[in-house]
Design a protein around this motif. Structure first.
Motif, PDB file in Angstrom:
ATOM      1  N   SER A   1     -18.041   3.139 -93.532  1.00 38.41           N
ATOM      2  CA  SER A   1     -18.035   1.730 -93.735  1.00 38.41           C
ATOM      3  C   SER A   1     -18.797   0.749 -92.896  1.00 38.41           C
ATOM      4  O   SER A   1     -19.057  -0.447 -92.997  1.00 38.41           O
ATOM      5  CB  SER A   1     -16.421   1.445 -93.535  1.00 38.41           C
ATOM      6  N   SER A   2     -19.188   1.526 -91.686  1.00 39.77           N
ATOM      7  CA  SER A   2     -19.899   0.905 -90.705  1.00 39.77           C
ATOM      8  C   SER A   2     -21.416   0.950 -90.934  1.00 39.77           C
ATOM      9  O   SER A   2     -22.437   0.116 -90.167  1.00 39.77           O
ATOM     10  CB  SER A   2     -19.603   1.467 -89.229  1.00 39.77           C
TER      11      SER A   2
ATOM     12  N   SER B   1     -15.726 -10.622 -93.125  1.00 36.67           N
ATOM     13  CA  SER B   1     -16.805  -9.924 -92.497  1.00 36.67           C
ATOM     14  C   SER B   1     -17.966  -9.837 -93.588  1.00 36.67           C
ATOM     15  O   SER B   1     -19.230  -9.452 -92.904  1.00 36.67           O
ATOM     16  CB  SER B   1     -16.077  -8.547 -92.062  1.00 36.67           C
ATOM     17  N   ASN B   2     -17.597  -9.784 -94.798  1.00 40.81           N
ATOM     18  CA  ASN B   2     -18.618  -9.880 -95.921  1.00 40.81           C
ATOM     19  C   ASN B   2     -19.457  -8.623 -95.479  1.00 40.81           C
ATOM     20  O   ASN B   2     -20.648  -8.489 -95.679  1.00 40.81           O
ATOM     21  CB  ASN B   2     -19.533 -10.921 -95.639  1.00 40.81           C
ATOM     22  N   PHE B   3     -18.766  -7.522 -95.158  1.00 41.99           N
ATOM     23  CA  PHE B   3     -19.154  -6.122 -94.656  1.00 41.99           C
ATOM     24  C   PHE B   3     -20.452  -6.006 -93.754  1.00 41.99           C
ATOM     25  O   PHE B   3     -21.316  -5.333 -93.761  1.00 41.99           O
ATOM     26  CB  PHE B   3     -19.849  -5.334 -95.967  1.00 41.99           C
ATOM     27  N   GLY B   4     -20.415  -7.130 -92.945  1.00 42.74           N
ATOM     28  CA  GLY B   4     -21.587  -7.245 -92.119  1.00 42.74           C
ATOM     29  C   GLY B   4     -22.766  -7.585 -92.397  1.00 42.74           C
ATOM     30  O   GLY B   4     -23.879  -7.578 -91.895  1.00 42.74           O
TER      31      GLY B   4
ATOM     32  N   THR C   1     -18.584  -3.589 -85.648  1.00 41.22           N
ATOM     33  CA  THR C   1     -19.898  -3.232 -85.986  1.00 41.22           C
ATOM     34  C   THR C   1     -20.260  -4.516 -86.815  1.00 41.22           C
ATOM     35  O   THR C   1     -21.436  -4.864 -86.778  1.00 41.22           O
ATOM     36  CB  THR C   1     -20.059  -1.967 -86.749  1.00 41.22           C
ATOM     37  N   TYR C   2     -19.497  -4.905 -87.727  1.00 38.79           N
ATOM     38  CA  TYR C   2     -19.851  -5.920 -88.532  1.00 38.79           C
ATOM     39  C   TYR C   2     -20.233  -7.311 -87.756  1.00 38.79           C
ATOM     40  O   TYR C   2     -21.130  -7.909 -88.005  1.00 38.79           O
ATOM     41  CB  TYR C   2     -18.777  -6.277 -89.412  1.00 38.79           C
ATOM     42  N   GLN C   3     -19.387  -7.575 -86.607  1.00 38.04           N
ATOM     43  CA  GLN C   3     -19.713  -8.691 -86.001  1.00 38.04           C
ATOM     44  C   GLN C   3     -21.086  -8.615 -85.128  1.00 38.04           C
ATOM     45  O   GLN C   3     -21.740  -9.643 -85.109  1.00 38.04           O
ATOM     46  CB  GLN C   3     -18.721  -8.814 -84.888  1.00 38.04           C
ATOM     47  N   ALA C   4     -21.238  -7.252 -84.436  1.00 37.26           N
ATOM     48  CA  ALA C   4     -22.434  -7.171 -83.833  1.00 37.26           C
ATOM     49  C   ALA C   4     -23.882  -7.114 -84.650  1.00 37.26           C
ATOM     50  O   ALA C   4     -24.879  -7.536 -84.404  1.00 37.26           O
ATOM     51  CB  ALA C   4     -22.551  -5.825 -83.281  1.00 37.26           C
TER      52      ALA C   4
END
Length: 151
Positions: free
Chosen positions: A5-6, A76-79, A133-136
């Motif tokens: 998922s990342s 998050s919108n999946f990043g 990971t999404y935020q990054a």
């Protein structure tokens, strides 16, 4: 699943596949089950469209609050870049409904900011590490909402 998922590939495919599967399973089980809830707890959010004023149903992962009376949602919108539409809807119309395990519950959504958001963000990272990971991956600050039951 956390590792998958990342990935960027998941971020491209998941927004098109996961909600559709969740809606179908939710409908078939009369609101008792969300497919994605096999990984994370989930709700169906029914919000009012910010521009259209029409009801919008969105299956979302959630983190139940420690007291069990509310939920935390992460935009998050999946990043992917850009905030998901449901977050804009909640900013415009914070009164909404969630379907939680087959029960419709009226809620009021509140955008978390500052220290409160920072504290909840740490809990969210422990709950689902891929949020880091999404935020990054994005320049925007991911929106975090607290949903509280309306009486």
């Amino acid at each position: 699943m956390r590792k998958v998922s990342s990935t960027r590939g998941f971020a491209k495919v998941a927004p098109h596949v996961v909600p559709a599967l969740d809606r179908a399973v939710h409908r078939l089980t009369r609101g008792k089950l969300l497919l994605s809830a096999l990984m994370l707890p989930g709700v169906i959010l029914t919000s009012t469209g910010a521009r259209s004023g029409l009801p919008r149903r969105t299956p979302l992962a959630c983190m139940p609050t420690p007291d069990g009376l509310g939920w935390t949602l992460v935009g998050s919108n999946f990043g992917r870049p850009g905030h998901p539409a449901w977050t804009t809807n909640l900013l415009a119309h914070p009164d909404a409904d969630v379907n939680w395990k087959g029960t419709d519950i009226p809620i009021t959504a509140r955008l978390l900011t500052g220290e409160e958001r920072a504290a909840v963000w740490q809990d969210l990272l422990a709950f689902w590490p891929p949020y880091a990971t999404y935020q990054a991956r994005v320049e925007r600050e991911i929106r975090v909402f607290r949903l509280e039951r309306r009486t």
